[in-house]
Design a protein around this motif. Structure first.
Motif, mmCIF file in Angstrom:
data_model
loop_
_atom_site.group_PDB
_atom_site.id
_atom_site.type_symbol
_atom_site.label_atom_id
_atom_site.label_comp_id
_atom_site.label_asym_id
_atom_site.label_seq_id
_atom_site.Cartn_x
_atom_site.Cartn_y
_atom_site.Cartn_z
ATOM 1 N N TYR A 426 0.804 -1.213 0.000
ATOM 2 C CA TYR A 426 0.000 0.000 0.000
ATOM 3 C C TYR A 426 0.844 1.273 0.000
ATOM 4 C CZ TYR A 426 -3.088 -3.673 1.657
ATOM 5 O OH TYR A 426 -3.769 -4.851 1.781
ATOM 6 N N LEU A 427 2.069 1.197 0.518
ATOM 7 C CA LEU A 427 2.913 2.387 0.564
ATOM 8 C C LEU A 427 3.590 2.659 -0.762
ATOM 9 C CD1 LEU A 427 4.561 1.998 4.096
ATOM 10 C CD2 LEU A 427 2.489 3.236 3.461
ATOM 11 N N THR A 428 3.870 1.635 -1.535
ATOM 12 C CA THR A 428 4.512 1.791 -2.838
ATOM 13 C C THR A 428 3.613 1.191 -3.914
ATOM 14 O OG1 THR A 428 5.726 -0.278 -2.554
ATOM 15 C CG2 THR A 428 6.835 1.755 -1.873
ATOM 16 N N THR A 429 3.566 1.844 -5.052
ATOM 17 C CA THR A 429 2.753 1.363 -6.172
ATOM 18 C C THR A 429 3.453 0.193 -6.836
ATOM 19 O OG1 THR A 429 1.926 3.598 -6.535
ATOM 20 C CG2 THR A 429 1.621 2.009 -8.306
ATOM 21 N N GLY A 430 2.795 -0.944 -6.859
ATOM 22 C CA GLY A 430 3.391 -2.152 -7.411
ATOM 23 C C GLY A 430 3.059 -2.345 -8.874
ATOM 24 N N PRO A 431 3.527 -3.445 -9.453
ATOM 25 C CA PRO A 431 3.199 -3.737 -10.857
ATOM 26 C C PRO A 431 1.724 -4.051 -11.017
ATOM 27 C CG PRO A 431 4.356 -5.577 -9.853
ATOM 28 C CD PRO A 431 4.411 -4.460 -8.863
ATOM 29 N N THR A 432 1.302 -4.086 -12.257
ATOM 30 C CA THR A 432 -0.120 -4.235 -12.539
ATOM 31 C C THR A 432 -0.672 -5.567 -12.076
ATOM 32 O OG1 THR A 432 0.242 -2.832 -14.476
ATOM 33 C CG2 THR A 432 -1.812 -4.029 -14.386
ATOM 34 N N LEU A 433 0.112 -6.642 -12.182
ATOM 35 C CA LEU A 433 -0.366 -7.961 -11.807
ATOM 36 C C LEU A 433 -0.601 -8.103 -10.314
ATOM 37 C CD1 LEU A 433 1.708 -10.386 -14.059
ATOM 38 C CD2 LEU A 433 -0.745 -9.980 -14.128
#
Length: 506
Positions: A426-433
Motif C-alpha cells: 500500500y505504501l509503494t505502487t506495485g506492478p499491474t499484476l
C-alpha cells in the motif's frame, strides 16, 4: 429600522454559526473503500470521518445507454475471438490426426486389401515396426510440447511461419498419399518390407519438419536485434525491451506480457490534478457589481467590464500559478507523510496485539485457537480508518477493496510477516499484476500500425497498443553493430627502475 437591521444581522450570524456546527455522521452500512471518491476532485479534510454527509437518490448500479452499447460490443467481440480460437484448435487437431494416422494406414491397408499376396515380413521388417512405433511416440510428444500449448493471446492476423509449416505438412502428406495410391494400391505391391520402409521414410521426414518448426518458431527470435521503447500515453511511464526478429503482432504480444509485470498500475485518479487545478482557478474568478443593478441600456457596458476583469484576473492567476502549484504539492506531500505515519503506527500496534493474542492462545486448549482469518477480522477495525485515509489521500482506494485487504492481512499473519512487509503493498505502487484483474484487465487491445502487422520489425517503425483508458506508444530502434578491437600490451612495458641517490631523502 437600525434596530431591526441589527436584530436581522444577529439572527443571520447565529444561524450561520449553527449551520457550521451541524455534522451528519456516515451510516454504519457505508462500505469502507468507496469508488465514488475516485471521481471526486475536492481535497478531503483530515476529519472526513466525522463530517461526512450522506447523499441519497442515485443508484450505485445505474447504467447509461453508452454503457449498454459498450457491454454488448464487448460481448460480440469476445464471442468472435472465442470462435476464432476454437476454429484454429479444431483445424490443428484435424491436421495432427491426419499426420499421425497416415503411417499407420500405410501399414494396415495392405493387410486389409490383399493379405494373401503379401510376402512374409522378416526380422528386418519387424525391426522397422519398432522403429516406426518409437518415432511416432517421439513425434507425438514433440508436437504436443511445441504446438498444443495454451494460447497466450489472440492475434489479429495469422501467424505466417505457423501457417507455412502447416501448409508444408499438408502438401507433404498429400504427396505421400498420391505416391502410395499410384505405386502401391493400384499395383497391389507384394513387397511388404518396402511398404514398411516407405512408412518409416514418412515418419523421418515429419521429424525433420518438426526440427524446422523449432528453428523458425523458437530459435530464430532468441538473438536480440531491436530495442523497443514503450511509453504509456497518460503518465509517460517508459520501459525498454530487446527483441529478436519478430513480426509486429508478435512483438505486441511480448510487450503486453511484459507490461503487466513491469509497468506500475495505471491510476487515472492521479491524472486529474491539473484539471481540478484549472477548474478551481476558473471557479475562483468572481465579478461583483458594487454599484448595484443599473438600467437596461448599461448592460453592454457592464458585460464588457466583467470580461475585462476576468481577463486581467486570469493573467494575474497565470503569473502566480507556479507558486500555487509548488505550495499545493508541498501541502499534499505533507498530508501524505502525516497519514503514512499514522498508518504505520496503527499497523504496528495491531500486529503487536496479534503477537500478544498468539502468546495467550498458546496457553489455551487446541480447540480454542483463533485461525488467521478470524485474527485478521479482529484487528482490522483498529487500522481501517488510518488505511482508508491514506489510500484516499494517495488516490489508491479504487485499487484495494476491503475483502482484498483482509485477505492480505490474513496471509501476512499466516506467514508471520512483519508490519513493514504488510504495508509494502500500500505504501509503494506495485506492478499491474499485483492487483485484482477487475481493476486493470482490459478485455481487448487494439493494434494500430501503418505497416502490416505480419511484417517484421524494422528500424524506426512505430505502432500503438490501445485500450479504453490509455495507449502504449512503441518505437523501434535497431541495435547497432559493435566492432571490438584488440590491443596488445607488452608486460615488460609496466616495469620501471628506481635509482637511489645519496643526495635525496629517498
Amino acid at each position: 429600522r437600525e434596530r431591526s437591521r441589527d436584530r436581522h444581522k444577529s439572527r443571520s450570524k447565529e444561524s450561520s454559526r449553527s449551520e457550521k456546527s451541524v455534522t451528519i455522521n456516515a451510516p454504519p452500512a457505508e462500505p469502507l473503500l468507496g469508488d465514488q471518491s475516485v471521481r471526486g476532485e475536492e481535497v478531503q479534510d483530515d476529519n472526513w470521518g466525522e463530517t461526512t454527509t450522506a447523499v441519497t437518490g442515485t443508484s450505485e448500479h445505474s447504467l447509461s445507454q453508452e454503457d449498454i452499447v459498450r457491454i454488448s460490443k464487448d460481448l460480440d467481440d469476445s464471442v468472435g475471438l472465442d470462435c476464432k480460437r476454437y476454429l484454429n484448435v479444431a483445424l490443428s487437431v484435424i491436421l495432427g490426426l491426419v499426420v499421425f494416422l497416415t503411417p499407420l494406414a500405410f501399414l494396415i491397408l495392405p493387410h486389409l486389401l490383399w493379405p494373401d499376396r503379401l510376402r512374409a515380413c522378416g526380422t528386418a521388417c519387424e525391426g522397422l515396426f519398432i522403429s516406426v512405433a518409437f518415432k511416432l511416440l517421439i513425434l507425438l510428444l514433440a508436437v504436443w510440447a511445441l504446438f498444443f500449448r495454451p494460447p497466450r493471446a489472440g492475434l489479429p492476423r495469422i501467424f505466417v511461419f505457423r501457417a507455412l509449416l502447416a501448409t508444408l505438412v499438408l502438401l507433404f502428406v498429400l504427396s505421400y498419399w498420391l505416391f502410395y495410391g499410384v505405386r502401391i494400391l493400384d499395383s497391389q505391391d507384394e513387397d511388404y518390407q518396402g511398404i514398411v520402409q516407405y512408412a518409416v521414410s514418412l515418419v523421418d521426414a515429419l521429424l525433420f519438419i518438426h526440427y524446422l518448426a523449432i528453428v523458425l518458431l523458437e530459435l530464430r527470435q532468441l538473438q536480440p536485434f531491436f530495442s523497443l521503447c514503450v511509453t504509456r500515453s497518460t503518465d509517460g511511464a517508459t520501459q525498454h525491451y530487446n527483441l529478436g526478429q519478430l513480426s509486429i503482432q508478435r512483438a505486441a504480444v511480448v510487450i503486453l506480457e511484459n507490461y503487466y509485470k513491469d509497468f506500475p498500475v495505471h491510476n487515472p485518479a492521479l491524472l486529474t490534478a491539473s484539471k481540478s487545478r484549472a477548474a478551481k482557478h476558473l471557479a475562483g474568478l468572481k465579478v461583483y457589481n458594487v454599484d448595484g443593478p443599473g438600467e437596461n441600456n448599461a448592460a453592454a457596458g457592464i458585460a464588457q467590464s466583467q470580461s475585462r476583469a476576468m481577463i486581467a484576473a486570469a493573467a494575474r492567476r497565470r503569473d502566480s500559478s507556479h507558486n500555487e502549484l509548488y505550495y499545493e504539492e508541498a501541502e499534499h506531500e505533507r498530508r501524505v507523510r502525516k497519514r503514512r505515519a499514522r498508518l504505520v503506527v496503527a499497523v504496528e500496534e495491531a500486529f503487536t496485539h496479534i503477537r500478544r493474542m498468539q502468546e495467550e492462545e498458546q496457553k489455551k486448549a487446541p480447540g480454542d485457537v483463533m485461525d488467521p482469518r478470524e485474527a485478521a477480522q479482529a484487528i482490522f477495525p483498529s487500522m481501517a480508518r488510518a488505511l482508508q485515509k491514506y489510500l484516499r489521500t494517495t488516490r489508491q482506494q479504487h485499487l484495494h477493496s476491503m475483502e482484498s485487504i483482509q485477505q492480505h492481512l490474513a496471509f501476512s499473519i499466516t506467514n508471520n510477516m512483519t508490519p513493514k512487509a504488510f504495508l509494502e503493498s500500500y505504501l509503494t505502487t506495485g506492478p499491474t499484476l499485483q492487483y485484482g484483474k477487475d481493476r486493470w484487465l482490459a478485455r481487448q487491445w487494439t493494434l494500430i500500425s501503418e505497416a502490416s502487422v505480419t511484417s517484421g520489425l524494422k528500424d524506426g517503425s512505430v505502432f500503438l497498443l490501445k485500450c479504453i483508458d490509455f495507449s502504449l506508444v512503441v518505437t523501434t530502434k535497431k541495435i547497432p553493430y559493435i566492432q571490438l578491437a584488440e590491443e596488445f600490451i607488452d608486460p615488460k612495458s609496466h616495469k620501471f627502475m628506481l635509482r637511489l641517490q645519496s643526495e635525496t631523502s629517498v
